[in-house]
Each structure stands twice: as C-alpha cells, then as structure tokens.
Write a protein that holds these residues in place. Structure first.
Motif, PDB file in Angstrom:
ATOM      1  N   SER A   1      -9.919  10.105  -6.822  1.00 19.82           N
ATOM      2  CA  SER A   1      -9.009  10.295  -7.947  1.00 19.82           C
ATOM      3  C   SER A   1      -9.732  11.043  -9.075  1.00 19.82           C
ATOM      4  O   SER A   1     -10.928  10.852  -9.312  1.00 19.82           O
ATOM      5  CB  SER A   1      -8.496   8.953  -8.458  1.00 19.82           C
TER       6      SER A   1
ATOM      7  N   ASP B   1       0.838  -1.200   0.000  1.00 24.62           N
ATOM      8  CA  ASP B   1       0.000   0.000   0.000  1.00 24.62           C
ATOM      9  C   ASP B   1       0.872   1.248   0.000  1.00 24.62           C
ATOM     10  O   ASP B   1       2.036   1.228   0.403  1.00 24.62           O
ATOM     11  CB  ASP B   1      -0.915   0.009   1.230  1.00 24.62           C
TER      12      ASP B   1
ATOM     13  N   ASP C   1     -10.484   5.379 -12.414  1.00 25.59           N
ATOM     14  CA  ASP C   1      -9.637   5.138 -11.234  1.00 25.59           C
ATOM     15  C   ASP C   1     -10.508   5.296  -9.986  1.00 25.59           C
ATOM     16  O   ASP C   1     -10.994   6.379  -9.678  1.00 25.59           O
ATOM     17  CB  ASP C   1      -8.475   6.132 -11.219  1.00 25.59           C
TER      18      ASP C   1
ATOM     19  N   ALA D   1      -9.534   4.762  -6.906  1.00 25.73           N
ATOM     20  CA  ALA D   1      -8.712   4.970  -5.708  1.00 25.73           C
ATOM     21  C   ALA D   1      -9.149   6.242  -4.985  1.00 25.73           C
ATOM     22  O   ALA D   1      -9.620   7.214  -5.589  1.00 25.73           O
ATOM     23  CB  ALA D   1      -7.236   5.060  -6.092  1.00 25.73           C
TER      24      ALA D   1
ATOM     25  N   ASN E   1      -8.591   1.416  -2.003  1.00 19.36           N
ATOM     26  CA  ASN E   1      -9.230   0.894  -3.217  1.00 19.36           C
ATOM     27  C   ASN E   1      -8.292   0.944  -4.425  1.00 19.36           C
ATOM     28  O   ASN E   1      -8.733   1.031  -5.574  1.00 19.36           O
ATOM     29  CB  ASN E   1     -10.515   1.651  -3.545  1.00 19.36           C
ATOM     30  N   ASP E   2      -6.994   0.926  -4.159  1.00 23.52           N
ATOM     31  CA  ASP E   2      -6.033   0.926  -5.264  1.00 23.52           C
ATOM     32  C   ASP E   2      -5.757  -0.514  -5.630  1.00 23.52           C
ATOM     33  O   ASP E   2      -5.141  -1.266  -4.855  1.00 23.52           O
ATOM     34  CB  ASP E   2      -4.745   1.630  -4.827  1.00 23.52           C
ATOM     35  N   ARG E   3      -6.225  -0.922  -6.780  1.00 19.30           N
ATOM     36  CA  ARG E   3      -6.117  -2.317  -7.190  1.00 19.30           C
ATOM     37  C   ARG E   3      -4.657  -2.719  -7.312  1.00 19.30           C
ATOM     38  O   ARG E   3      -3.862  -1.992  -7.914  1.00 19.30           O
ATOM     39  CB  ARG E   3      -6.823  -2.510  -8.535  1.00 19.30           C
TER      40      ARG E   3
ATOM     41  N   ILE F   1      -3.748   5.486   0.356  1.00 16.45           N
ATOM     42  CA  ILE F   1      -4.524   5.364  -0.887  1.00 16.45           C
ATOM     43  C   ILE F   1      -5.307   4.067  -0.809  1.00 16.45           C
ATOM     44  O   ILE F   1      -4.726   2.967  -0.817  1.00 16.45           O
ATOM     45  CB  ILE F   1      -3.606   5.385  -2.121  1.00 16.45           C
TER      46      ILE F   1
END
Length: 534
Positions: A116, A54, A121, A123, A140-142, A138
């Motif tokens: 974002s 992360d 996006d 995130a 929900n950042d895949r 950050i």
C-alpha cells in the motif's frame, strides 16, 4: 505392603472399572459411530466467515468467477461501463500503485505483491496465478472496528464532497498520464470540449473508459513537471460554435495519480490587455503628432513617456530620454543646454526643481520661459493618476512675436494719432472708445492716467455736452455710432462753453467702427475801430 498402599491400589482399580463401564454404556446407547463431517463443521464455518470479510477476487479464463462481499462492494463503486478487471484496477490503483491495466500485463511469475502507498497502511495486494486461475487478495488488512468504520464513513463523505467540488468546478480540470493521454476530466472541461468540436461524441465528467481517446484541447506544449514543481502557460482556444477566441491560464502539477491540469478563463483579462495596448498605441500615435512636447514622470520621478515633439523643442538626445532619466537629471540637462531660464545659483535651482515638481502634482505649475536663443516656451505641469506628473512644453515664440508685432503696430498707430492736430476718438461697434489721441485728451480735459477702454459713447457725449453749449449734435452722434447698416460721413459744428467753435467730422469705418474728429476754430481778433475825425 502397608495398609495405606493397599487402599490406594484398590481405589485406582475401582475407578478404572467405572470409567470403562461408562464408555461401553455410551457406545451401546448411541448405536453407531460419530459422523466425520461433524468433526470439521466448526472450522469450515470460521473459514467462510474470514473469506466473507476479506477482499478477494478470483478470475478464471479472464473472467471474474468469484468475489467476496467487500470485493463486490468495491466493484459496485466503479464505472459500470468498464470491464471487471479494469474496474477493479481503477479502484485498487490509488491504494496499490502498479496494478496492471489488463490481464495481459500481468508478469509471468506465480506470485506478485504490491504494498500500500498510504503511510501506516501495512496491507499488501497479493497476486497468485495457477494455470488459468488468478486470485487477488488484500493481506494484512486489519479488520475494521467500530471506530475504523466511523472514520471510513467520514472519509467517504469528505471524498464525496471533494469529488463533487472537482467534478462541478466552473473551471476546467483534467488528469493526464505521462504520455499526455486524458484519464479524468470534470464537467467544465467536457463542456469546453463539446464547444470546441460539436460533432464529437458527448462527453461527461469523470474517468475516461479504457480505449476512449479525446484530444487535449488545452495543450500547453510544455514538458510535464516533476514532483514538487509546477508549470504554467497561457493557451488560446477557438470554439467552433461561437468562433470567438478564448484564453486560459493552465497550471500543471505532478501527483502520484498523474499530472493534474487546472485552467482559468482569463479571456476578459486578455481582452482588457488588448484594449489597453490599443489605447496606448492610439495615444502614442496622437502624442507623436502633437506639436506640444510631452514628458510624463512616474511616481518614482523617472521619465516614463515622451513624444517626438519633446526632442524637437528641447534638443535633448533621444538615447538620453530612452534611458528614462530622473526628474532632476532631466531638468539639469535642460539647464546645461540652455533650454530653460538660467538660475541665479545651483542651490536656488535645486529648490526650484523641488517646488516645480510639487506644484505640478497640485496642478498649479505654469510658467513662460524666455530662452537665450530668443525662443519662448509655455511650460505647465499636470497631475496624473497613481502619482505621475505630466509636463507640457509649448513653443509660443510665434504667438509672442505676433503679440509684440501687434503691440508695435498699436504703438505706431497711437503715435500717428498723437501727431494729428485734430482731436480724434474711435468708437467700436459696441459703442466704446477704442482709441483717442493727445489732442482729444487736451480738448476734453481727459488726463493721461485715465483709461478710456470702458467709456461708452453715452459717457463721452455727456462729457462733451458739459463742456459745450447746448446742441442736438451730441444726440445725433450717439445715434450714428449705435446705428447699423449703411452710413455716410457728415460734418457739423458745435461751440465750447467759452464760445470757441469746433468743427465735428463723423466718419464711418470698416467693421462698424466710427471716427469722431474735432477741430477747434480760432476766434478772429476784432478789427481796429475807425478813428472818428472831427
């Protein structure tokens, strides 16, 4: 109880006893209880792995206390001259607009979320505040797959190319905020700023550090445009090093990062325009002093330029010429004011105007106009670049009058010579016959149709010699006519072939000309013979 039921009960009892015995054996074998840390080892490893992947920052007492590996990689790409928070904000601002510029700008709420700005996006940048701790993460950042990492590397390569292209562009480029403060400049702008103020601290292209102020040397003074619009202006700059003025065309475009400014050096263009303007002014002053009327028609056959002499010669109204009339209207006005020869019919006039313009474009139009008021104009047409045509109107009335006066004087002189009884011929300094009278033609047999302009003294004396008896006088006349220096009048006498004596008088005139006059003598009749007396 049936036999089958009894067997099932016995089987369950035996199985339970075996399990219990196995447990007691295992406890006795180990000899101590299972440690608690071993029960939680696996979950702690998974947490550490997630935290390392992360993007997270931890600030304690306004200082960066911890950052994950991806977070440190992001900070490493920022400007090392900036403080940790500003560097982080500059790196996250393009993706998450609204990141506070400083810790003091953070809202007092315990949590804040910034989505974002990129399409697709999902995130979100999370802000969590405790007493003196601020955590950013950050969410929900895949996680990046192999394909995502490949695309990211491609985008980074493309971004590096674009950054280098903008930074090293030959024309100044800079970014400002809503207040006009500089946020980013390229090398060309930094170089121009150094030339404008050599005493200022050196500036390099790139993002400006927080607190660094720099005057906008190419300020247009225009209001900043909104999204989808642009503004343009021409700005003049005078660098202190050279002291020579330079001009730039500045274009302003609104973007999500601020307002981009693009400048193009148009100094050669401005200098060419100034030179052209000065040249036109010089031509205008020259045309204004010409006595020849000038009318220039453009490719659309409309009057584009004229001088004051045209007003004097044509008597056309100035307001009419200022309205840039067409070619046909211009000449129609000349015809209406009788400032050109009157045509026989309007149809022939239209054809003549068309032919006149076509001949002027070829440079072959040239006429002499005799006007009803007694004036005489010499009109010529000349082609100009890009399909333009210039007409020149020259007043030759004085020349025509002088020519007529000269012709009348010549006719008068010829009449005086013809009234003389003596045969007279005048030779030019070059030895050619300039004048002769009727008596000369009659004496030497020259018809009225013959021209004597190309007859030399040699030709004339040969003709005289053929019509007279041999004498050295003709050679002496040839030498006298061709002689230079002081000369004196002299006379002689010759005889024609029929024996008629002719008195010759040779007189030097002004300018090296020579007059030769012949006066035939009448032969006296013989006296009557005496009568013989016986």
């Amino acid at each position: 109880m049936t036999v089958i039921g009894l067997e099932l009960v016995i089987t369950l009892v035996i199985t339970s006893g075996c399990v219990a015995g196995g447990v007691l054996w295992f406890v006795a074998r180990v000899g101590q209880p299972i440690p608690r840390v071993a029960l939680y080892a696996a979950p702690q490893d998974r947490t550490e792995i997630d935290e390392r992947q992360d993007v997270s920052f931890l600030f304690l007492d306004n200082q960066l206390a911890h950052a994950s590996d991806p977070a440190r990689e992001i900070l490493a790409r920022g400007d090392p001259a900036l403080d940790d928070w500003t560097r982080m904000a500059r790196m996250l601002e393009p993706r998450f607009p609204g990141v506070p510029d400083s810790l003091e700008d953070l809202p007092r709420s315990r949590e804040m979320f910034l989505p974002s700005a990129a399409s697709g996006d999902r995130a979100v940048l999370q802000f969590q505040q405790d007493d003196e701790a601020i955590r950013l993460r950050i969410a929900n950042d895949r996680p990046a797959s192999a394909a995502d990492r490949h695309v990211r590397l491609l985008r980074q390569s493309e971004l590096a190319t674009l950054r280098s292209a903008a930074l090293h562009a030959p024309n100044p480029i800079w970014l400002t905020d809503a207040k006009g403060a500089l946020l980013w400049v390229n090398d060309a702008y930094a170089g121009l700023a150094a030339q404008a103020d050599p005493g200022a601290p050196p500036l390099r292209g790139g993002a400006l550090r927080r607190g660094q102020t720099l005057p906008c040397i190419l300020d247009t003074g225009l209001p900043l445009p909104t999204d989808g619009q642009r503004a343009s202006a021409r700005v003049q700059v005078t660098p202190k090093e050279s002291g020579e003025d330079r001009w730039y065309d500045v274009t302003i475009l609104a973007s999500r990062l601020g307002w981009m400014h693009y400048a193009t050096d148009v100094t050669p263009v401005v200098q060419a325009e100034v030179a052209q303007r000065n040249f036109v002014q010089t031509l205008s002053k020259t045309f204004a002093q010409l006595s020849i009327g000038l009318a220039i028609f453009d490719r659309e056959r409309r009057l584009a330029l004229f001088n004051p002499a045209l007003l004097d010669l044509t008597a056309l109204p100035a307001d009419f010429l200022s309205r840039k009339p067409g070619f046909r209207s211009f000449f129609d006005m000349l015809r209406d004011r009788q400032m050109m020869p009157e045509p026989k019919s309007y149809a022939s006039w239209c054809e003549r105007v068309t032919e006149l313009f076509a001949a002027a474009k070829d440079g072959t139009y040239e006429e002499t106009w005799s006007l009803p008021n007694g004036m005489t104009y010499h009109v010529s047409g000349r082609p100009h670049p890009e399909g333009a045509v210039a007409f020149l109107f020259e007043d030759i009335s004085a020349e025509i009058a002088l020519t007529r006066q000269f012709r009348q004087q010549l006719e008068l002189e010829q009449a005086v010579l013809d009234a003389m009884e003596d045969a007279v011929a005048v030779f030019s300094p070059q030895g050619f016959v300039s004048f002769c009278n009727t008596a000369y033609r009659r004496l030497w047999g020259v018809t009225a149709e013959e021209t004597l302009l190309d007859v030399s003294v040699l030709d004339a004396t040969r003709a005289w010699q053929m019509a007279s008896t041999p004498t050295p006088v003709w050679g002496e006349i040839r030498d006298f006519v061709s002689a230079y220096g002081p000369r004196s009048e002299w006379i002689s006498q010759v005889k024609l072939a029929d024996g008629t004596p002719v008195d010759c008088r040779i007189v030097p005139l002004a300018g090296g000309t020579t007059l030769v006059a012949f006066r035939p003598q009448e032969i006296a009749a013989p006296a009557p013979s005496a009568v013989l007396q016986v």
